[in-house]
Design a protein around this motif. Structure first.
Motif, PDB file in Angstrom:
ATOM      1  N   PRO A  83       0.982  -1.284   0.072  1.00 26.49           N
ATOM      2  CA  PRO A  83       0.213  -0.147  -0.124  1.00 26.49           C
ATOM      3  C   PRO A  83       0.822   1.058   0.033  1.00 26.49           C
ATOM      4  N   LEU A  84       0.862   2.126  -1.073  1.00 21.44           N
ATOM      5  CA  LEU A  84       1.276   3.263  -1.014  1.00 21.44           C
ATOM      6  C   LEU A  84       0.664   4.336  -1.564  1.00 21.44           C
ATOM      7  N   LEU A  85       1.255   5.599  -1.338  1.00 22.36           N
ATOM      8  CA  LEU A  85       0.651   6.835  -1.811  1.00 22.36           C
ATOM      9  C   LEU A  85       1.736   7.818  -2.175  1.00 22.36           C
ATOM     10  N   GLY A  86       1.622   8.469  -3.423  1.00 17.60           N
ATOM     11  CA  GLY A  86       2.556   9.331  -4.254  1.00 17.60           C
ATOM     12  C   GLY A  86       1.405  10.491  -4.836  1.00 17.60           C
ATOM     13  N   ALA A  87       1.752  11.721  -4.524  1.00 14.44           N
ATOM     14  CA  ALA A  87       1.101  12.880  -5.189  1.00 14.44           C
ATOM     15  C   ALA A  87       1.720  13.928  -4.942  1.00 14.44           C
ATOM     16  N   GLU A  88       1.597  14.815  -6.173  1.00 16.35           N
ATOM     17  CA  GLU A  88       1.941  16.176  -6.162  1.00 16.35           C
ATOM     18  C   GLU A  88       0.935  17.259  -5.853  1.00 16.35           C
ATOM     19  N   ILE A  89       1.262  18.033  -5.029  1.00 12.99           N
ATOM     20  CA  ILE A  89       0.454  18.845  -4.276  1.00 12.99           C
ATOM     21  C   ILE A  89       0.935  20.356  -4.474  1.00 12.99           C
ATOM     22  N   VAL A  90      -0.017  21.217  -5.130  1.00 18.67           N
ATOM     23  CA  VAL A  90       0.468  22.669  -5.435  1.00 18.67           C
ATOM     24  C   VAL A  90      -0.437  23.359  -4.579  1.00 18.67           C
ATOM     25  N   LEU A  91       0.029  24.272  -3.598  1.00 15.78           N
ATOM     26  CA  LEU A  91      -0.635  25.188  -2.972  1.00 15.78           C
ATOM     27  C   LEU A  91      -0.751  26.551  -3.703  1.00 15.78           C
ATOM     28  N   GLY A  92      -1.650  27.277  -3.718  1.00 19.50           N
ATOM     29  CA  GLY A  92      -1.526  28.721  -4.025  1.00 19.50           C
ATOM     30  C   GLY A  92      -1.226  29.653  -2.885  1.00 19.50           C
ATOM     31  N   PRO A  93      -0.644  30.933  -3.295  1.00 24.95           N
ATOM     32  CA  PRO A  93      -0.332  31.685  -2.323  1.00 24.95           C
ATOM     33  C   PRO A  93      -1.120  32.071  -1.067  1.00 24.95           C
ATOM     34  N   GLY A  94      -0.619  31.770   0.307  1.00 19.79           N
ATOM     35  CA  GLY A  94      -1.291  31.689   1.307  1.00 19.79           C
ATOM     36  C   GLY A  94      -2.494  30.789   1.555  1.00 19.79           C
ATOM     37  N   ALA A  95      -2.526  29.631   0.423  1.00 21.86           N
ATOM     38  CA  ALA A  95      -3.657  28.711   0.644  1.00 21.86           C
ATOM     39  C   ALA A  95      -3.436  27.536   1.506  1.00 21.86           C
ATOM     40  N   THR A  96      -4.613  26.828   2.029  1.00 23.41           N
ATOM     41  CA  THR A  96      -4.560  25.697   2.981  1.00 23.41           C
ATOM     42  C   THR A  96      -5.331  24.913   2.320  1.00 23.41           C
ATOM     43  N   ALA A  97      -4.926  23.632   2.525  1.00 28.01           N
ATOM     44  CA  ALA A  97      -5.885  22.321   2.041  1.00 28.01           C
ATOM     45  C   ALA A  97      -5.621  21.243   3.257  1.00 28.01           C
ATOM     46  N   THR A  98      -6.608  20.828   3.649  1.00 32.72           N
ATOM     47  CA  THR A  98      -6.773  19.744   4.699  1.00 32.72           C
ATOM     48  C   THR A  98      -7.226  18.341   3.739  1.00 32.72           C
ATOM     49  N   LEU A  99      -6.384  17.301   4.041  1.00 29.10           N
ATOM     50  CA  LEU A  99      -6.442  16.122   3.173  1.00 29.10           C
ATOM     51  C   LEU A  99      -6.727  14.914   4.287  1.00 29.10           C
ATOM     52  N   ALA A 100      -7.831  14.318   3.605  1.00 30.29           N
ATOM     53  CA  ALA A 100      -8.186  13.067   4.404  1.00 30.29           C
ATOM     54  C   ALA A 100      -7.035  11.963   4.034  1.00 30.29           C
ATOM     55  N   VAL A 101      -6.461  11.501   4.960  1.00 38.48           N
ATOM     56  CA  VAL A 101      -5.552  10.421   4.868  1.00 38.48           C
ATOM     57  C   VAL A 101      -5.798   8.991   5.505  1.00 38.48           C
ATOM     58  N   ASP A 102      -4.918   8.140   5.219  1.00 35.98           N
ATOM     59  CA  ASP A 102      -5.157   6.642   5.601  1.00 35.98           C
ATOM     60  C   ASP A 102      -4.601   6.946   7.072  1.00 35.98           C
ATOM     61  N   PRO A 103      -5.132   6.531   8.295  1.00 33.80           N
ATOM     62  CA  PRO A 103      -4.482   6.361   9.594  1.00 33.80           C
ATOM     63  C   PRO A 103      -3.676   5.329   9.797  1.00 33.80           C
ATOM     64  N   ALA A 104      -3.425   4.374   8.863  1.00 33.14           N
ATOM     65  CA  ALA A 104      -2.654   3.172   8.808  1.00 33.14           C
ATOM     66  C   ALA A 104      -1.281   3.621   8.116  1.00 33.14           C
ATOM     67  N   PHE A 105      -1.294   4.673   7.341  1.00 26.76           N
ATOM     68  CA  PHE A 105      -0.106   5.130   6.591  1.00 26.76           C
ATOM     69  C   PHE A 105       0.633   6.006   7.600  1.00 26.76           C
ATOM     70  N   GLU A 106       2.032   5.710   7.443  1.00 25.47           N
ATOM     71  CA  GLU A 106       2.848   6.962   7.734  1.00 25.47           C
ATOM     72  C   GLU A 106       3.207   7.871   6.450  1.00 25.47           C
ATOM     73  N   HIS A 107       3.524   9.047   6.410  1.00 24.62           N
ATOM     74  CA  HIS A 107       3.579  10.195   5.590  1.00 24.62           C
ATOM     75  C   HIS A 107       4.661  10.874   5.727  1.00 24.62           C
ATOM     76  N   GLY A 108       5.290  11.299   4.379  1.00 26.71           N
ATOM     77  CA  GLY A 108       6.355  12.505   4.268  1.00 26.71           C
ATOM     78  C   GLY A 108       6.125  13.317   3.278  1.00 26.71           C
ATOM     79  N   LEU A 109       6.277  14.358   3.790  1.00 24.45           N
ATOM     80  CA  LEU A 109       5.800  15.735   2.727  1.00 24.45           C
ATOM     81  C   LEU A 109       7.318  16.257   2.443  1.00 24.45           C
ATOM     82  N   LEU A 110       7.787  16.378   1.056  1.00 22.88           N
ATOM     83  CA  LEU A 110       8.900  16.808   0.527  1.00 22.88           C
ATOM     84  C   LEU A 110       8.484  18.142  -0.057  1.00 22.88           C
ATOM     85  N   VAL A 111       9.011  19.474   0.362  1.00 20.27           N
ATOM     86  CA  VAL A 111       8.692  20.474  -0.252  1.00 20.27           C
ATOM     87  C   VAL A 111       9.873  20.941  -1.321  1.00 20.27           C
TER      88      VAL A 111
END
Length: 332
Positions: free
Chosen positions: A178-206
């Motif tokens: 089980p894997l997740l890979g996604a590109e996420i582009v945020l607008g200036p000053g923007a916020t996004a809340t994403l529902a994720v699988d609680p069984a997963f660990e996650h890493g966000l690379l900026v």
């Protein structure tokens, strides 16, 4: 109420990892920022390797020219932000890596490939990622997959899911855990809340911009780690320009692995055999050949086959270290 205030007290905070600069091999060395593996964290799910490079002015740097080299026990995930890379492998695949398009190569028991930025490339910028194959699949048939994901809007973000499921989108690309890979582009000053699988660990690379991950600030090239247990992640762009990130996730990988050069195995013997097979052009066991079903992509029956069309010699393997290779696993 902030996300940090809303987070249950028993959940650990976000860990922040910074990269180290590493020169790639080949006739024209290219420096990348390596965020995984770290001494304190080898894996995020089955993600075991993350290189982040660019934006590089190819006229000044020479771009990417990585001669034919082998892989075992993993999948390579190529994702570009700008530029174009020509891919050739021992399956006979001749493909291009382009922005917003996923190229996934499964090494299994053995494959070899080359990567060269094209003449059309002026600025080269992207990530190269590896996924460790579970033990039961590490000798699987070599394969190559290409996928062009669409994007979906979540709050102030555009999300492109290239592996797994996020924001109601599921990638059709096959993985072995089980894997997740996604590109996420945020607008200036923007916020996004994403529902994720609680069984997963996650890493966000900026990639660029300054981002807060569930309240923790991350700078460009940082990787923020979130342990299992969260059912949502909140990303906030604190800069006045767009911010680009790559979100990686997966269920904790419970096996220990041995990583050395381009090989992922379970023991030093695995790595020694892979190195010997690459250097001699042979196979250490009886699984090569057309009758094995392993599909090494070789006309000659050798484990790693031949990459056709690359102008130059293949990369020799470095010497093994004099000390034993230590298996590494997830941090508990």
């Amino acid at each position: 109420m902030s996300d940090e205030e809303a987070r249950p007290a028993e959940l650990p905070g976000i860990e922040v990892f910074t990269p180290r600069d590493v020169p790639l091999g080949g006739p024209r060395a290219m420096t990348v920022r390596r965020t995984l593996p770290q001494r304190s964290r080898t894996l995020i799910g089955a993600w075991c390797f993350a290189d982040h490079y660019g934006p590089d002015d190819v006229a000044a740097t020479g771009g990417m020219d990585v001669a034919p080299h082998p892989h075992t026990g993993l999948q390579t995930v190529s994702w570009l932000f700008s530029g174009e890379i020509e891919h050739r492998d021992s399956l006979g695949t001749h493909a291009y890596v382009r922005p917003g398009e996923l190229n996934l190569m499964t090494a299994g028991h053995g494959i070899s490939h080359s990567e060269v930025s094209t003449e059309r490339t002026t600025v080269l910028h992207g990530v190269q990622l590896w996924v460790a194959l579970p033990g039961e699949h590490r000798n699987t048939r070599a394969d190559f997959q290409h996928h062009v994901p669409g994007s979906v809007r979540v709050g102030g973000a555009e999300v492109s899911v290239f592996l797994g499921t996020l924001a109601g989108v599921t990638s059709p690309v096959r993985t072995f855990s089980p894997l997740l890979g996604a590109e996420i582009v945020l607008g200036p000053g923007a916020t996004a809340t994403l529902a994720v699988d609680p069984a997963f660990e996650h890493g966000l690379l900026v990639d660029h911009g300054t981002v807060r991950l569930s309240g923790t600030p991350l700078r460009p090239a940082d990787l923020g780690y979130a342990a299992p247990g969260r059912d949502r992640l909140t990303l906030t762009n604190t800069s006045d320009t767009p911010a680009r990130t790559v979100l990686l996730g997966g269920t904790p990988f419970e096996e220990e692995i041995v990583m050395w050069w381009n090989f992922v195995g379970r023991s030093q013997q695995d790595v020694e055999e892979a190195r010997r097979d690459w250097m001699t052009g042979s196979s250490s066991d009886s699984r090569s050949g057309s009758g094995s079903g392993y599909g090494y992509g070789s006309r000659s029956g050798s484990r790693f086959g031949e990459v056709r069309g690359y102008d130059g010699d293949r990369l020799p393997a470095p010497e093994l270290p004099t000390v034993g290779l230590k298996p590494r696993g997830r941090v508990r």
